[in-house]
Design an enzyme around this catalytic site. Structure first.
Site, PDB file in Angstrom:
ATOM      1  N   CYS A   1      37.818  44.999  50.308  1.00 16.29           N
ATOM      2  CA  CYS A   1      39.209  45.360  49.993  1.00 16.29           C
ATOM      3  C   CYS A   1      39.107  46.701  49.284  1.00 16.29           C
ATOM      4  O   CYS A   1      39.156  46.779  48.068  1.00 16.29           O
ATOM      5  CB  CYS A   1      39.840  44.297  49.112  1.00 16.29           C
ATOM      6  SG  CYS A   1      39.979  42.699  49.938  1.00 16.29           S
TER       7      CYS A   1
ATOM      8  N   ALA B   1      40.604  49.998  49.522  1.00 21.26           N
ATOM      9  CA  ALA B   1      41.525  51.089  49.186  1.00 21.26           C
ATOM     10  C   ALA B   1      41.977  51.007  47.725  1.00 21.26           C
ATOM     11  O   ALA B   1      42.215  49.912  47.231  1.00 21.26           O
ATOM     12  CB  ALA B   1      42.743  51.020  50.103  1.00 21.26           C
TER      13      ALA B   1
ATOM     14  N   GLY C   1      39.504  53.212  47.290  1.00 21.57           N
ATOM     15  CA  GLY C   1      38.131  53.678  47.474  1.00 21.57           C
ATOM     16  C   GLY C   1      37.365  53.969  46.193  1.00 21.57           C
ATOM     17  O   GLY C   1      36.267  54.517  46.241  1.00 21.57           O
ATOM     18  N   GLY C   2      37.928  53.572  45.069  1.00 25.00           N
ATOM     19  CA  GLY C   2      37.256  53.840  43.791  1.00 25.00           C
ATOM     20  C   GLY C   2      35.854  53.239  43.749  1.00 25.00           C
ATOM     21  O   GLY C   2      34.907  53.881  43.285  1.00 25.00           O
TER      22      GLY C   2
ATOM     23  N   ASP D   1      40.089  47.747  54.638  1.00 22.77           N
ATOM     24  CA  ASP D   1      41.331  47.368  53.944  1.00 22.77           C
ATOM     25  C   ASP D   1      42.378  47.027  54.997  1.00 22.77           C
ATOM     26  O   ASP D   1      42.370  47.575  56.098  1.00 22.77           O
ATOM     27  CB  ASP D   1      41.847  48.490  53.047  1.00 22.77           C
ATOM     28  CG  ASP D   1      42.750  47.948  51.928  1.00 22.77           C
ATOM     29  OD1 ASP D   1      42.267  47.810  50.778  1.00 22.77           O
ATOM     30  OD2 ASP D   1      43.932  47.662  52.207  1.00 22.77           O
TER      31      ASP D   1
ATOM     32  N   ASP E   1      36.554  42.828  46.181  1.00 22.76           N
ATOM     33  CA  ASP E   1      37.476  43.167  45.083  1.00 22.76           C
ATOM     34  C   ASP E   1      38.827  42.610  45.528  1.00 22.76           C
ATOM     35  O   ASP E   1      39.644  43.303  46.113  1.00 22.76           O
ATOM     36  CB  ASP E   1      37.512  44.694  44.920  1.00 22.76           C
ATOM     37  CG  ASP E   1      38.282  45.126  43.692  1.00 22.76           C
ATOM     38  OD1 ASP E   1      38.560  44.274  42.841  1.00 22.76           O
ATOM     39  OD2 ASP E   1      38.609  46.323  43.600  1.00 22.76           O
TER      40      ASP E   1
ATOM     41  N   CYS F   1      41.035  42.081  39.174  1.00 23.91           N
ATOM     42  CA  CYS F   1      41.570  42.671  37.938  1.00 23.91           C
ATOM     43  C   CYS F   1      42.634  41.716  37.388  1.00 23.91           C
ATOM     44  O   CYS F   1      43.742  42.112  37.067  1.00 23.91           O
ATOM     45  CB  CYS F   1      42.115  44.078  38.165  1.00 23.91           C
ATOM     46  SG  CYS F   1      43.335  44.203  39.478  1.00 23.91           S
TER      47      CYS F   1
HETATM   48  C1  LIG Z   1      42.422  45.537  43.939  1.00 26.18           C
HETATM   49  S1  LIG Z   1      42.848  46.501  45.331  1.00 26.18           S
HETATM   50  C2  LIG Z   1      41.303  47.214  45.727  1.00 26.18           C
HETATM   51  C3  LIG Z   1      40.872  48.381  44.873  1.00 26.18           C
HETATM   52  C4  LIG Z   1      39.634  49.062  45.415  1.00 26.18           C
HETATM   53  N1  LIG Z   1      38.544  48.137  45.585  1.00 26.18           N
HETATM   54  C5  LIG Z   1      39.185  50.216  44.543  1.00 26.18           C
HETATM   55  O1  LIG Z   1      38.315  50.029  43.707  1.00 26.18           O
HETATM   56  O2  LIG Z   1      39.733  51.322  44.698  1.00 26.18           O
HETATM   57  C6  LIG Z   1      43.005  45.275  46.551  1.00 26.18           C
HETATM   58  C7  LIG Z   1      43.090  45.793  47.970  1.00 26.18           C
HETATM   59  O3  LIG Z   1      43.012  44.663  48.815  1.00 26.18           O
HETATM   60  C8  LIG Z   1      43.696  44.995  50.011  1.00 26.18           C
HETATM   61  N2  LIG Z   1      43.886  43.729  50.733  1.00 26.18           N
HETATM   62  C9  LIG Z   1      44.778  42.733  50.478  1.00 26.18           C
HETATM   63  N3  LIG Z   1      44.612  41.719  51.360  1.00 26.18           N
HETATM   64  C10 LIG Z   1      43.591  42.081  52.177  1.00 26.18           C
HETATM   65  C11 LIG Z   1      42.964  41.472  53.290  1.00 26.18           C
HETATM   66  N4  LIG Z   1      43.356  40.272  53.730  1.00 26.18           N
HETATM   67  N5  LIG Z   1      41.974  42.145  53.914  1.00 26.18           N
HETATM   68  C12 LIG Z   1      41.570  43.360  53.479  1.00 26.18           C
HETATM   69  N6  LIG Z   1      42.144  43.989  52.425  1.00 26.18           N
HETATM   70  C13 LIG Z   1      43.130  43.356  51.793  1.00 26.18           C
HETATM   71  C14 LIG Z   1      44.942  45.682  49.509  1.00 26.18           C
HETATM   72  O4  LIG Z   1      45.532  46.468  50.526  1.00 26.18           O
HETATM   73  C15 LIG Z   1      44.383  46.503  48.349  1.00 26.18           C
HETATM   74  O5  LIG Z   1      44.096  47.812  48.768  1.00 26.18           O
END
Ligand SMILES: C[S@@+](CC[C@H](N)C(=O)[O-])C[C@H]1O[C@@H](n2cnc3c(N)ncnc32)[C@H](O)[C@@H]1O
Length: 455
Positions: free
Chosen positions: A271, A273, A275-276, A294, A344, A397
């Site tokens: 997951c 985006a 991208g951090g 993502d 994540d 988080c």
């Molecule tokens: C907590 S954010 C991720 C932050 C990212 N890891 C970073 O450090 O920049 C959660 C991400 O999960 C994605 N997401 C939610 N459901 C998902 C799924 N079923 N498959 C893949 N990505 C998913 C969301 O679009 C969101 O970008």
């Protein structure tokens, strides 16, 4: 003035887009619209604010952000003040006027904007919102607040207010003896943390560069982290565009560190985006074969931008982490198994309320069980794509056990070949993962559990 005289009937309709359509949009009017969209339409500040960069003058953006985030941070206190000043709730088409009052009062209570400017600009915003018939009310309410603020605030502040929704406070109370500390930390403005690119600098050498620019920073108990003494614009940070540093919270920086990716290994950032964590993984293991996945295509653009700034390469894929066979087939890698997976997971984000105070009003108690179900589904789907002896790092988080400790305990009960590995933060043998709570000048609320797939 008698309170009930303050409420009048509206004569005109309110268009949500009115302020942005005028030649010179009023910052207060836009702020009121943003607040309305958060409170009544369930939209997030992180979705609403970035597009406004096209319409709002650069010099007005900091004030706009301060007001929108600030109103969300202290909403219950402002609502109580309004109850003292307006007899009948402003409903329906007058909700925008209610939001304008929130915007006006936030400035008077929390900002150092001269009071006459705050009142005049807010009253004038009623005009640009095409709610001119409410100008008198906005003016009267704000001026009455200025006259009576000592008495009003004495009543409003008689008891300590959590400024959080009750369901969330109840959950904290149930799980944390120190729940008040979490609430207090959530109500602060967050510190700005940097992640120093290990390929270029150490925190100490980059700190020296910052000092040359008069920017003060402190190191922390993480090999890449630096905390700025005061927030700064990223473009003022030395060599930011060249990839020397990334803005990332301290707790979030543990993800790539705990994952321990090695060069040449296949890594899935499930997951990813914006991208951090993908870029951190590649700073620590530049030759790793990383897939950044993502489900939100538009959010993947940010992953591409971040990779480009840091001159890194990863396979960026739009797909659902709970259906890995679909996107693995798309890239012709049906049999691929990963050495390491970072999950994540999508979560309540209740650990990052101080950065996203709108979460308090967007999230509902009923969301938590649904999120836990999705997390469990993704965990099982990705486990099948892990090599024997492979590592899966689960992160959220969130500060809620349903998404964290309880989630992982359930998974361990369901998956016989899953083994929990120790984390460096605690010696407690029975601990299921590690929960960071948000602390002032420290990191956000975050949870980690590291699992190994028995061969
Ligand atoms: C907590 S954010 C991720 C932050 C990212 N890891 C970073 O450090 O920049 C959660 C991400 O999960 C994605 N997401 C939610 N459901 C998902 C799924 N079923 N498959 C893949 N990505 C998913 C969301 O679009 C969101 O970008």
């Amino acid at each position: 003035m008698k309170k009930s005289h303050l409420v009048k009937k509206p004569h005109s309709t309110i268009s949500a887009k009115t302020a942005t359509q005028t030649a010179a949009p009023s910052t207060r009017a836009i702020a009121a619209q943003v607040v309305l969209q958060v409170l009544d339409e369930g939209q997030s500040l992180s979705a609403l604010i970035p597009p406004l960069q096209q319409t709002v003058k650069a010099q007005d953006l900091p004030l706009l952000q301060e007001i929108c985030f600030g109103v969300c941070r202290v909403l219950p206190r402002l609502e109580q003040i309004i109850k003292h000043l307006v007899d009948k709730p402003l409903k329906g088409k007058a909700r925008i006027v209610h939001c304008l009052l929130l915007v006006g009062l936030y400035q008077l209570v929390y900002l150092r904007v001269p009071t006459h400017a705050a009142v005049d600009e807010t009253v004038n915003a009623a005009k640009s919102l095409k709610t001119e018939c409410w100008r008198g009310l906005v003016n009267a309410v704000l001026r009455r607040f200025l006259r009576e603020q000592r008495d009003i605030l004495a009543v409003v502040d008689k008891n300590w207010q959590t400024l959080h929704p009750e369901w969330f406070v109840d959950k904290l109370k149930k799980n944390y003896p120190n729940w008040r500390a979490i609430i207090e930390a959530n109500n602060q403005k967050p510190p700005m943390w940097l992640r120093v690119n290990e390929q270029k600098y150490t925190p100490e050498t980059y700190r020296a560069l910052l000092a040359e620019q008069g920017i003060e920073a402190n190191t922390a108990a993480h090999p890449n982290a630096l905390c700025l003494s005061a927030p700064n614009a990223v473009l003022k940070l030395p060599l930011f565009a060249e990839g020397a540093v990334t803005v990332q919270d301290l707790s979030a920086q543990w993800a790539a560190t705990l994952l321990e990716a090695k060069n040449d290994e296949w890594i899935l950032d499930a997951c990813a985006a914006p991208g951090g964590k993908t870029t951190h993984i590649l700073e620590l293991a530049p030759q790793a074969k990383v897939i950044a996945l993502d489900v939100e295509a538009h959010r993947l653009k940010r992953v591409e931008e971040n990779l480009a700034r840091l001159h890194q390469r990863a396979m960026v894929i739009c797909g659902d982490a709970s259906r890995p066979d679909e996107w693995l087939a798309q890239i012709d890698q049906r049999t691929l198994l990963f050495d390491r997976i970072l999950l994540d997971a999508p979560c309540s984000a209740t650990g990052v309320i101080r950065r996203h105070p709108d979460i308090k009003w967007l999230r509902q108690a009923t969301d938590i069980a649904q999120l836990a179900e999705l997390q469990n589904k993704i965990l099982h789907a990705l486990w099948a794509k892990l090599k024997p002896n492979g590592i899966l790092l689960y992160a959220t988080c969130s500060v809620l056990p349903e998404e964290n400790r309880e989630q992982i305990q359930t998974f361990l009960n369901q998956q016989a070949d899953a083994e929990l590995l120790p984390l460096p933060f605690t010696d407690e043998k029975s601990a299921v993962g590690f929960q960071f709570i948000p602390t002032e000048n420290g990191g956000d609320g975050f949870y980690y559990a590291k699992l190994r797939k028995r061969a």
